[in-house]
Design a protein around this motif. Structure first.
Motif, mmCIF file in Angstrom:
data_model
loop_
_atom_site.group_PDB
_atom_site.id
_atom_site.type_symbol
_atom_site.label_atom_id
_atom_site.label_comp_id
_atom_site.label_asym_id
_atom_site.label_seq_id
_atom_site.Cartn_x
_atom_site.Cartn_y
_atom_site.Cartn_z
ATOM 1 N N VAL A 37 39.714 36.364 33.354
ATOM 2 C CA VAL A 37 40.250 37.674 32.996
ATOM 3 C C VAL A 37 39.718 38.661 34.022
ATOM 4 O O VAL A 37 38.512 38.849 34.149
ATOM 5 C CB VAL A 37 39.834 38.102 31.567
ATOM 6 C CG1 VAL A 37 40.356 39.490 31.252
ATOM 7 C CG2 VAL A 37 40.346 37.097 30.543
ATOM 8 N N ILE A 38 40.635 39.289 34.768
ATOM 9 C CA ILE A 38 40.258 40.186 35.854
ATOM 10 C C ILE A 38 40.628 41.614 35.467
ATOM 11 O O ILE A 38 41.778 41.909 35.158
ATOM 12 C CB ILE A 38 40.983 39.817 37.171
ATOM 13 C CG1 ILE A 38 40.743 38.348 37.538
ATOM 14 C CG2 ILE A 38 40.566 40.753 38.300
ATOM 15 C CD1 ILE A 38 39.333 38.008 37.879
ATOM 16 N N ARG A 39 39.615 42.484 35.496
ATOM 17 C CA ARG A 39 39.821 43.922 35.331
ATOM 18 C C ARG A 39 39.421 44.661 36.602
ATOM 19 O O ARG A 39 39.861 45.765 36.832
ATOM 20 C CB ARG A 39 38.998 44.454 34.162
ATOM 21 C CG ARG A 39 39.424 43.905 32.827
ATOM 22 C CD ARG A 39 38.595 44.491 31.709
ATOM 23 N NE ARG A 39 38.940 43.852 30.446
ATOM 24 C CZ ARG A 39 38.094 43.632 29.476
ATOM 25 N NH1 ARG A 39 36.837 44.004 29.592
ATOM 26 N NH2 ARG A 39 38.487 43.050 28.368
ATOM 27 N N GLY A 40 38.563 44.037 37.390
ATOM 28 C CA GLY A 40 38.051 44.649 38.614
ATOM 29 C C GLY A 40 38.759 44.129 39.846
ATOM 30 O O GLY A 40 39.964 43.896 39.836
ATOM 31 N N LYS A 41 37.974 43.903 40.916
ATOM 32 C CA LYS A 41 38.540 43.564 42.222
ATOM 33 C C LYS A 41 38.088 42.181 42.663
ATOM 34 O O LYS A 41 36.896 41.867 42.601
ATOM 35 C CB LYS A 41 38.080 44.618 43.234
ATOM 36 C CG LYS A 41 38.751 44.548 44.572
ATOM 37 C CD LYS A 41 38.351 45.745 45.415
ATOM 38 C CE LYS A 41 39.153 45.844 46.683
ATOM 39 N NZ LYS A 41 38.818 47.038 47.461
ATOM 40 N N VAL A 42 39.038 41.373 43.130
ATOM 41 C CA VAL A 42 38.752 40.054 43.681
ATOM 42 C C VAL A 42 39.382 39.980 45.067
ATOM 43 O O VAL A 42 40.586 40.217 45.225
ATOM 44 C CB VAL A 42 39.295 38.911 42.789
ATOM 45 C CG1 VAL A 42 39.076 37.561 43.459
ATOM 46 C CG2 VAL A 42 38.649 38.930 41.421
ATOM 47 N N LEU A 43 38.556 39.660 46.062
ATOM 48 C CA LEU A 43 39.043 39.446 47.424
ATOM 49 C C LEU A 43 38.814 37.979 47.742
ATOM 50 O O LEU A 43 37.777 37.595 48.283
ATOM 51 C CB LEU A 43 38.288 40.347 48.416
ATOM 52 C CG LEU A 43 38.355 41.847 48.132
ATOM 53 C CD1 LEU A 43 37.464 42.618 49.088
ATOM 54 C CD2 LEU A 43 39.781 42.342 48.195
ATOM 55 N N GLY A 44 39.762 37.144 47.356
ATOM 56 C CA GLY A 44 39.658 35.702 47.540
ATOM 57 C C GLY A 44 40.583 34.991 46.572
ATOM 58 O O GLY A 44 41.241 35.615 45.739
ATOM 59 N N SER A 45 40.630 33.683 46.679
ATOM 60 C CA SER A 45 41.548 32.908 45.840
ATOM 61 C C SER A 45 40.979 32.729 44.436
ATOM 62 O O SER A 45 39.773 32.787 44.222
ATOM 63 C CB SER A 45 41.816 31.538 46.469
ATOM 64 O OG SER A 45 40.625 30.777 46.467
ATOM 65 N N ILE A 46 41.883 32.529 43.486
ATOM 66 C CA ILE A 46 41.523 32.299 42.088
ATOM 67 C C ILE A 46 42.164 31.003 41.646
ATOM 68 O O ILE A 46 43.362 30.794 41.847
ATOM 69 C CB ILE A 46 42.007 33.453 41.182
ATOM 70 C CG1 ILE A 46 41.365 34.774 41.599
ATOM 71 C CG2 ILE A 46 41.725 33.140 39.718
ATOM 72 C CD1 ILE A 46 41.907 35.974 40.859
ATOM 73 N N ARG A 47 41.362 30.118 41.041
ATOM 74 C CA ARG A 47 41.857 28.875 40.464
ATOM 75 C C ARG A 47 41.465 28.868 38.998
ATOM 76 O O ARG A 47 40.282 28.935 38.684
ATOM 77 C CB ARG A 47 41.243 27.661 41.141
ATOM 78 C CG ARG A 47 41.641 27.493 42.572
ATOM 79 C CD ARG A 47 41.017 26.236 43.162
ATOM 80 N NE ARG A 47 41.499 26.048 44.495
ATOM 81 C CZ ARG A 47 42.663 25.482 44.782
ATOM 82 N NH1 ARG A 47 43.440 25.030 43.821
ATOM 83 N NH2 ARG A 47 43.051 25.354 46.027
ATOM 84 N N GLY A 48 42.459 28.784 38.112
ATOM 85 C CA GLY A 48 42.148 28.783 36.693
ATOM 86 C C GLY A 48 43.280 28.215 35.870
ATOM 87 O O GLY A 48 44.448 28.282 36.270
ATOM 88 N N LEU A 49 42.922 27.648 34.725
ATOM 89 C CA LEU A 49 43.961 27.170 33.819
ATOM 90 C C LEU A 49 44.731 28.358 33.245
ATOM 91 O O LEU A 49 45.953 28.360 33.220
ATOM 92 C CB LEU A 49 43.343 26.344 32.686
ATOM 93 C CG LEU A 49 42.585 25.082 33.105
ATOM 94 C CD1 LEU A 49 42.007 24.384 31.888
ATOM 95 C CD2 LEU A 49 43.501 24.150 33.872
ATOM 96 N N ARG A 50 43.987 29.380 32.783
ATOM 97 C CA ARG A 50 44.594 30.579 32.216
ATOM 98 C C ARG A 50 44.037 31.782 32.976
ATOM 99 O O ARG A 50 42.845 32.068 32.897
ATOM 100 C CB ARG A 50 44.270 30.679 30.729
ATOM 101 C CG ARG A 50 44.933 29.579 29.920
ATOM 102 C CD ARG A 50 44.356 29.436 28.528
ATOM 103 N NE ARG A 50 42.958 29.008 28.516
ATOM 104 C CZ ARG A 50 42.557 27.745 28.648
ATOM 105 N NH1 ARG A 50 43.436 26.791 28.818
ATOM 106 N NH2 ARG A 50 41.269 27.446 28.615
#
Length: 179
Positions: free
Chosen positions: A103-116
Motif C-alpha cells: 500500500v503506497i501513500r508516499g513516494k517510490v522511485l523503483g520497481s514494485i513487485r507484489g501480489l496486491r
C-alpha cells in the motif's frame, strides 16, 4: 420425548436467573481477587504480527528485509523485501519493493513487485509494477509500466526477458544493427 431430565447432582442453570455465588472460603482481599495467571496467546500466535515501524525522522541507507509487516514513515535508500508494506504519506523509498501486500501513500522511485498493490491518491511512483492485483486511486501519480504476472514475487519475471523479443542482427530498428 426429546428432552432429557437433568441429573440431580449437576447444577441447573436458570435462564435470566441469578449467577452462582462464589465459594464460601474465598475472602475479599486484593491477593485473592486476581485472576489465576494463565498465559495469554501472543499476537504473533494469532497470525497477526506487530508491524516494524520506520519513523518520520529515520533515514535508512541500505536494504531492509522482514518476514512480517513494515510501516515506513521515513526514508529508505535501498531495496525493501517484506511480507507486507505500508508506505506513509511523507515516506520515500529509493529502490525496489518486493512484498505480498503493498500500500503506497508516499513516494517510490523503483520497481514494485507484489501480489496486491494499491496506489492511493497521494502516492507518487516512478518505476514498473509487477502484480497479480493492482488498484490505483484517482490522483495517484504513476510513471512506468504495469505488468500483470501470476508470480510477481519471482525475480525472473522481470518482463525484460519474457515479453520483449530478443534483438536480431537483421532488424534495422534494433539498437545493435550495423550502421
Amino acid at each position: 420425548m426429546f428432552t432429557k431430565k437433568p441429573e440431580p447432582s449437576s447444577p441447573m442453570a436458570k435462564l435470566g436467573g441469578e449467577r452462582p455465588s462464589p465459594a464460601p472460603e474465598s475472602k475479599s482481599s486484593p491477593f485473592t481477587e486476581r485472576p489465576s495467571p494463565q498465559p495469554k496467546p501472543a499476537a504473533p500466535a494469532m497470525g497477526k504480527m506487530i508491524p516494524s515501524i520506520i519513523g518520520e525522522d529515520l533515514t535508512i541507507e541500505g536494504n531492509v528485509s522482514s518476514k512480517g509487516e513494515i510501516q515506513v514513515d521515513g526514508q529508505i535508500k535501498g531495496d525493501v523485501h517484506c511480507g507486507s508494506l505500508l508506505l506513509g504519506d511523507k515516506a520515500q523509498v529509493d529502490g525496489s519493493v518486493i512484498a505480498e501486500d503493498v500500500v503506497i501513500r508516499g513516494k517510490v522511485l523503483g520497481s514494485i513487485r507484489g501480489l496486491r498493490v494499491s496506489l492511493q491518491s497521494q502516492s507518487h511512483v516512478e518505476g514498473d509494477i509487477y502484480h497479480q492485483s493492482l488498484a490505483i486511486e484517482q490522483g495517484a501519480y504513476f510513471e512506468g509500466k504495469s505488468r500483470r504476472s501470476e508470480d510477481p514475487l519471482a525475480a525472473d519475471s522481470s518482463g525484460a526477458g519474457h515479453n520483449a523479443p530478443a534483438p536480431s542482427a537483421g532488424n534495422p530498428f534494433s539498437s545493435n544493427a550495423a550502421e
